[in-house]
Design an enzyme around this catalytic site. Sequence first.
Site, PDB file in Angstrom:
ATOM      1  N   HIS A   1       2.185  -7.811 -13.689  1.00  0.00           N
ATOM      2  CA  HIS A   1       3.578  -8.404 -13.602  1.00  0.00           C
ATOM      3  C   HIS A   1       4.182  -9.411 -14.605  1.00  0.00           C
ATOM      4  O   HIS A   1       4.959  -9.152 -15.295  1.00  0.00           O
ATOM      5  CB  HIS A   1       3.893  -8.712 -12.250  1.00  0.00           C
ATOM      6  CG  HIS A   1       3.960  -7.719 -11.160  1.00  0.00           C
ATOM      7  ND1 HIS A   1       2.923  -7.068 -10.688  1.00  0.00           N
ATOM      8  CD2 HIS A   1       5.210  -7.442 -10.553  1.00  0.00           C
ATOM      9  CE1 HIS A   1       3.589  -6.158  -9.675  1.00  0.00           C
ATOM     10  NE2 HIS A   1       5.005  -6.265  -9.552  1.00  0.00           N
TER      11      HIS A   1
ATOM     12  N   HIS B   1      -1.191   2.510  -5.892  1.00  0.00           N
ATOM     13  CA  HIS B   1      -1.993   2.321  -5.027  1.00  0.00           C
ATOM     14  C   HIS B   1      -3.319   2.976  -5.054  1.00  0.00           C
ATOM     15  O   HIS B   1      -4.576   2.482  -4.573  1.00  0.00           O
ATOM     16  CB  HIS B   1      -1.435   2.188  -3.644  1.00  0.00           C
ATOM     17  CG  HIS B   1      -2.414   2.360  -2.430  1.00  0.00           C
ATOM     18  ND1 HIS B   1      -2.905   1.110  -1.971  1.00  0.00           N
ATOM     19  CD2 HIS B   1      -2.850   3.226  -1.451  1.00  0.00           C
ATOM     20  CE1 HIS B   1      -3.857   1.252  -0.857  1.00  0.00           C
ATOM     21  NE2 HIS B   1      -3.732   2.724  -0.634  1.00  0.00           N
TER      22      HIS B   1
ATOM     23  N   ASN C   1       4.408   2.172  -3.647  1.00  0.00           N
ATOM     24  CA  ASN C   1       4.119   2.541  -4.910  1.00  0.00           C
ATOM     25  C   ASN C   1       2.677   3.351  -4.857  1.00  0.00           C
ATOM     26  O   ASN C   1       1.769   2.892  -5.040  1.00  0.00           O
ATOM     27  CB  ASN C   1       4.043   1.467  -6.073  1.00  0.00           C
ATOM     28  CG  ASN C   1       4.077   2.147  -7.529  1.00  0.00           C
ATOM     29  OD1 ASN C   1       3.572   3.298  -7.660  1.00  0.00           O
ATOM     30  ND2 ASN C   1       4.085   1.138  -8.458  1.00  0.00           N
TER      31      ASN C   1
ATOM     32  N   TYR D   1      17.566 -19.056 -20.930  1.00  0.00           N
ATOM     33  CA  TYR D   1      18.760 -19.700 -21.251  1.00  0.00           C
ATOM     34  C   TYR D   1      18.274 -20.959 -22.085  1.00  0.00           C
ATOM     35  O   TYR D   1      18.969 -21.310 -23.012  1.00  0.00           O
ATOM     36  CB  TYR D   1      19.575 -19.729 -20.235  1.00  0.00           C
ATOM     37  CG  TYR D   1      20.933 -20.658 -20.453  1.00  0.00           C
ATOM     38  CD1 TYR D   1      21.903 -20.061 -21.088  1.00  0.00           C
ATOM     39  CD2 TYR D   1      21.072 -22.004 -20.036  1.00  0.00           C
ATOM     40  CE1 TYR D   1      23.091 -20.836 -21.368  1.00  0.00           C
ATOM     41  CE2 TYR D   1      22.072 -22.684 -20.512  1.00  0.00           C
ATOM     42  CZ  TYR D   1      22.989 -22.242 -21.045  1.00  0.00           C
ATOM     43  OH  TYR D   1      24.139 -23.014 -21.320  1.00  0.00           O
TER      44      TYR D   1
ATOM     45  N   GLN E   1       0.859  -1.108  -0.297  1.00  0.00           N
ATOM     46  CA  GLN E   1       0.076   0.080  -0.084  1.00  0.00           C
ATOM     47  C   GLN E   1       0.848   1.571   0.093  1.00  0.00           C
ATOM     48  O   GLN E   1       0.324   2.305  -0.251  1.00  0.00           O
ATOM     49  CB  GLN E   1      -0.724   0.024   1.282  1.00  0.00           C
ATOM     50  CG  GLN E   1      -2.131  -1.014   1.327  1.00  0.00           C
ATOM     51  CD  GLN E   1      -2.804  -1.078   2.486  1.00  0.00           C
ATOM     52  OE1 GLN E   1      -2.372  -0.331   3.422  1.00  0.00           O
ATOM     53  NE2 GLN E   1      -4.117  -1.780   2.522  1.00  0.00           N
ATOM     54  N   ASN E   2       2.075   1.186   0.436  1.00  0.00           N
ATOM     55  CA  ASN E   2       2.802   2.307   0.636  1.00  0.00           C
ATOM     56  C   ASN E   2       4.113   2.410  -0.277  1.00  0.00           C
ATOM     57  O   ASN E   2       4.902   3.486  -0.284  1.00  0.00           O
ATOM     58  CB  ASN E   2       3.364   2.442   1.947  1.00  0.00           C
ATOM     59  CG  ASN E   2       2.083   2.846   2.967  1.00  0.00           C
ATOM     60  OD1 ASN E   2       1.516   3.804   3.272  1.00  0.00           O
ATOM     61  ND2 ASN E   2       1.507   1.620   3.400  1.00  0.00           N
TER      62      ASN E   2
END
Length: 504
Positions: free
Chosen positions: A433, A400, A396, A495, A393-394
């Site tokens: 992500h 948020h 970014n 790889y 929460q803090n």
Amino acid sequence: MGDSDTKGALAPRRRVTSAAGKSASMLPVNGKSAAACESSVTADYGHGKRDRSLETVRAKSKSEKQKRRSYTSDRLSSCHKTQESLLSSGSGYNNYRGILNWCVVMLVLSNARLFLENLLRYGVLVDPIQVISLFLNDPYNWPAACLVIVSNVFVLVALYTERQLSKGSFTELVGFLVHCMNMAIMLTLPAAVVLLVPCVTPVGGAFVLGTYTILFLKLYSYKDVNMWCRELSTIKAKTLARSLSCPSAQHLNGGDPKVCYPGNLTIRDMCYFVFAPTLCYELNFPRSPHIRMSFLLRRLFEMLFFIQLLVALTQQWMIPIIQSSMKPLEDMDLSRMTERLLRLAVPNHLLWLMFFYGFFHSSMNFTAELLRFGDRRFYNDWWNSETVTYFWQNWNIPVHKWCLRHFYKPLLRRGFSKILSQSAVFFLSAFFHEYLVSVPLRMFRLWAFLGMMAQLPLAWFVSRFLHGTYGNAAVWISIIIGQPFAILMYVHDYYVLHYRQEAD
């Protein structure tokens, strides 16, 4: 006659008396000789001196007695009282600045040794030209740059749609469908180009997808806020109150006039929002009164410095460790895999901290100062996080705020529970992500997705069983160990997928 004689007789007496005042040893005083006077004075002085010496002796003896008494009482007084050790939690002691300095010194010395060992083993590996080549393989064919230029089309489509909705040319359903199509193409078009065009490098692809993801979140907020303005208009609200957009104490900072719907639907307003360091749209952003050139130049210097430092440390420190980790991963040697993971954790974490400061403090403050954007709270004290939820929460704040305003609260208003809404937020974050990692690498392994979804049980465990210092330590361990583990998984799969096939 007698008076004159008397005066004449008195005149010498006055002169003699005045002279006696100057030299008492030469003339008699009150019938006594000068020697007698001197002896009497000396006797009086001697008596005074003896009296003072007696008083001094008595005072010294008295002070010595007091000292002996105080010394005896000090020896008999208690030297113990009920108190806690300084390192105990109940002592109330919290000044550990010396220990913090010691930790910093030890960290610097240990990493200096590792860096020196790296230089002795591999030599100087820093090559700026190689970094530039990552963004483009062919100087006459720049697909990543072309995709960034094409993104302006989606911004103009969103602005055109909102203008038509404000005039009533589009119904709400038509406008919603146009926005959905526009944002769906924003996510699929760059992904398709990165996957299908071979000359797009992984670094260039990640930059393009990151740019399109930021624009996607911005345009989603732009759509929602303008829709809320139209809803207020339908209930006879003439203007959108400034208090709904930003604090009233900052109404007219910098002398900028207040904007009301639909006066905000302009090219200038859209361009400002696109470049502003925020994901949440407002009709009237808080503005700083002027641009501070010294502050702007400091942030610019920090940006350039950290970019160079990140590139140099990645080439010199990270890449050799990752390359040496391929053999243990292929052989599934757990002990050597753990050793490589711990070796990678320290440089990876340092690079992550540098990226945090360089991006969230230097670059975003540089952009905000250049645009006179007033809200500079881009992060909170995430380093004091005692729970995983507090960290997310803090660390970014722009993301948020967007999740809270446009995703979490709308789900709550639709009747979903808090647990389900939080899970949906983590699911959305896990999707992006994975989108930003798997597509540029052209492989789908879901390591980033699973890592984000694993934050849910970890958050429950930390909040339930660990508190205070232990909770903060658990958050730090998850940050330091989790990221290099995911990096090793992706690098190993990349790889195996590319270089192993080329070797075969």
